[in-house]
Design a protein around this motif. Structure first.
Motif, PDB file in Angstrom:
ATOM      1  N   ALA A  80     146.712 -27.240 134.943  1.00  0.00           N
ATOM      2  CA  ALA A  80     146.541 -25.856 134.509  1.00  0.00           C
ATOM      3  C   ALA A  80     147.556 -24.946 135.182  1.00  0.00           C
ATOM      4  N   PHE A 139     146.789 -17.916 134.955  1.00  0.00           N
ATOM      5  CA  PHE A 139     148.086 -17.461 134.434  1.00  0.00           C
ATOM      6  C   PHE A 139     148.349 -15.988 134.696  1.00  0.00           C
ATOM      7  N   SER A 164     143.725 -21.495 140.652  1.00  0.00           N
ATOM      8  CA  SER A 164     143.580 -22.624 139.724  1.00  0.00           C
ATOM      9  C   SER A 164     142.563 -23.633 140.263  1.00  0.00           C
ATOM     10  N   TRP A 217     143.392 -22.446 133.101  1.00  0.00           N
ATOM     11  CA  TRP A 217     144.622 -21.733 132.741  1.00  0.00           C
ATOM     12  C   TRP A 217     144.375 -20.236 132.628  1.00  0.00           C
ATOM     13  N   ALA A 276     150.154 -22.650 133.496  1.00  0.00           N
ATOM     14  CA  ALA A 276     150.106 -21.213 133.800  1.00  0.00           C
ATOM     15  C   ALA A 276     151.500 -20.708 134.142  1.00  0.00           C
TER      16      ALA A 276
END
Lengths: 257, 255
Positions: free
Chosen positions: A63, A127, A183, A123, A67
């Motif tokens: 992820a 992100f 994350s 994600w 991201a």
């Protein structure tokens, strides 16, 4: 020297105090296991925990990688067009402010693969710091330097490579440090909500399982792995930051004054 | 008198907010000439430079700077008031930048970069980073970067205003040496009467709001000019004349 050992000494002191508290207070291990028992449990169960650990690591770093890619890509688009940024930034904010625990059940319904659903949840959490920091970073190039590049008739590609990317790098790294921690949190939270049993599950599922069976030492063992992962992420991104920015950026300068 | 390398013919500049920054500014700079543009802060001196460099279009009038358009590898060399270096790049890479943007590899540019740095006395600092240098050294890097393309015209926007007096005098002397070594016309913006007299062959005095050129004083003293020039009669006379011209130009402006 003492200054450098201070964090380790503090940690050892705390662990000793914990061990003594449990032993002298005769606290039962299902309430609070001693650090020694946690380590022993981790050793005995490492085989089964390692598989779950690996799964959580895959979700976390998968992820995070997505991201980075997504955050930087969207930031580049935003930096190119104010209009697109104005149009889409609210969507990014909505994604960011919605508690992941609250939308994870929906995502788990909509996305057929659990692994994909977990990646998506993580994600969404990871992100945003990269996106918002990179957007600012891409606009942070000094105006005089921009004009210098104009005077020397730099091509858009040269401008990106020699001016915008280096200017944005400290901001991106700052975002990456935040996203790295997030994350892991996102991955564990999403796993908690998914609550699945079986082989393809992460450390969060181990913690839940152990909790149902009141295997407190095993909960702590899984927790220890998570903490170690988090610390490792923190350390490695700090090291990356030193390598990339150490020589020139104020955040990495260590001055006596 | 050879054909000027920079010509401004009755140039006006009005900013989008309606402010008239320049009014009917006309001036010419001959090849190899050193001209100072003198005036207080906010009189539009920097705007003149930005127009000559093509960073902004004039609102009226005509600007010709044929040398700037003629040679792709020797575009406008501009020295900003701040050193304007890339903090993430070494001194060497900062000076290499203009040549690199023109497509020159490190191997092709090496000789010129090394010489430009030696020319400003920084041969031993190629691998240093801007953050490790003093203000004066950063400005030297900025000048080396400007000269590395071997420009015919150098535009300087109060480059030494932020430096202490000793450093400023040294850089003034070194700038004159660089100017004499190259065939270079310099348009030097400053608010210092002393600096303008020490450096230039001709001083143009500007008034503020809107900026106009109100006086022109020739400094026919030969080069090289040593520190002794700073205490000589012609120097002091020129300083007096320019101070009076500045005074007259700004008598009606509140400060």
């Amino acid at each position: 020297m003492i200054q450098r050992c201070l964090p380790a000494l503090t940690l050892i002191g705390l662990l000793l105090a914990w061990e003594l508290l449990v032993r002298l207070g005769r606290i039962p291990h299902y309430t609070l296991p001693a650090p020694s028992l946690v380590l022993a449990t981790l050793w005995q169960n490492f085989g089964s925990l390692a598989g779950s650990w690996w799964f959580t690591l895959k979700i976390t770093f998968g992820a995070l990688l997505l991201a980075c890619a997504g955050g930087v890509l969207i930031a580049a688009v935003f930096a190119l067009s104010r209009r697109i940024e104005t149009a889409l930034f609210p969507v990014a904010v909505v994604l960011q402010v919605t508690p992941i625990v609250a939308i994870a059940p929906l995502i788990l319904i909509y996305v057929p693969s659990t692994t994909a659903a977990l990646l998506l949840c993580t994600w969404i959490v990871a992100f945003f710091p990269i996106l918002s920091n990179t957007v600012i970073g891409l606009r942070a190039a000094e105006p005089n330097l921009r004009e210098l590049f104009r005077l020397y008739r730099a091509t858009p590609w040269q401008r990106l490579r020699f001016l915008l990317v280096p200017s944005a790098l400290p901001y991106f790294i700052a975002g990456l440090k935040i996203s790295g921690g997030l994350s892991l949190i996102g991955a564990v939270t999403a796993e908690m909500v998914a609550g699945a049993a079986g082989r393809e599950t992460g450390l969060a599922s181990r913690i839940l399982e152990a909790s149902f069976r009141t295997e407190t030492p095993k909960m702590f063992a899984a927790l220890l792995l998570l903490v170690m992962t988090g610390v490792l992420i923190f350390w490695s991104f700090n090291a990356l930051s030193r390598v990339l920015l150490g020589r020139w950026h104020a955040t990495e300068q260590q001055r006596a004054d | 008198m050879p054909a000027p390398i920079i010509t401004l013919d009755r140039v006006d500049k009005r900013f989008p907010n309606g402010l008239l920054a320049l009014q009917a500014v006309s001036l010419g700079v001959a090849p190899g000439e050193f001209v100072a543009l003198l005036g207080p802060s906010g009189c539009g001196k920097s705007t003149v430079l930005r127009l000559v460099a093509g960073l902004e279009p004039p609102s009226a009038g005509h600007i010709a700077a044929p040398a700037l358009q003629a040679r792709a590898d020797a575009p406008t060399a501009f020295v900003f008031q701040e050193p304007t270096l890339m903090p993430w790049a070494s001194v060497y890479d900062n000076v290499w930048l203009p040549l690199r943007l023109a497509g020159m590899s490190s191997a092709e540019a090496d000789d010129r970069v090394t010489r430009a740095l030696a020319g400003v006395g920084l041969a031993d600092f190629q691998q240093a980073y801007p953050g490790e240098l003093s203000g004066g050294m950063k400005m030297r890097v900025s000048i080396a970067r400007a000269l590395v393309t071997r420009p015919q015209v150098l535009l300087m926007d109060e480059p030494f205003a932020a430096l202490d007096e000793i450093t400023r005098q040294r850089l003034n002397a070194d700038l004159l040496a660089s100017w004499q070594a190259a065939e270079l016309a310099v348009l030097f913006v400053t608010h210092s009467v002393f600096e303008s007299v020490f450096l230039s062959q001709r001083v143009l005095v500007m008034s503020a709001r809107p900026g106009r050129i109100v006086a022109e004083v020739a400094i026919p003293e030969p080069y090289p000019r040593s520190a002794a020039f700073r205490t000589s009669r012609p120097y002091l006379d020129a300083c007096n004349e320019l101070s009076r011209a500045l005074e007259a130009a700004h008598a009606d402006v509140p400060t």
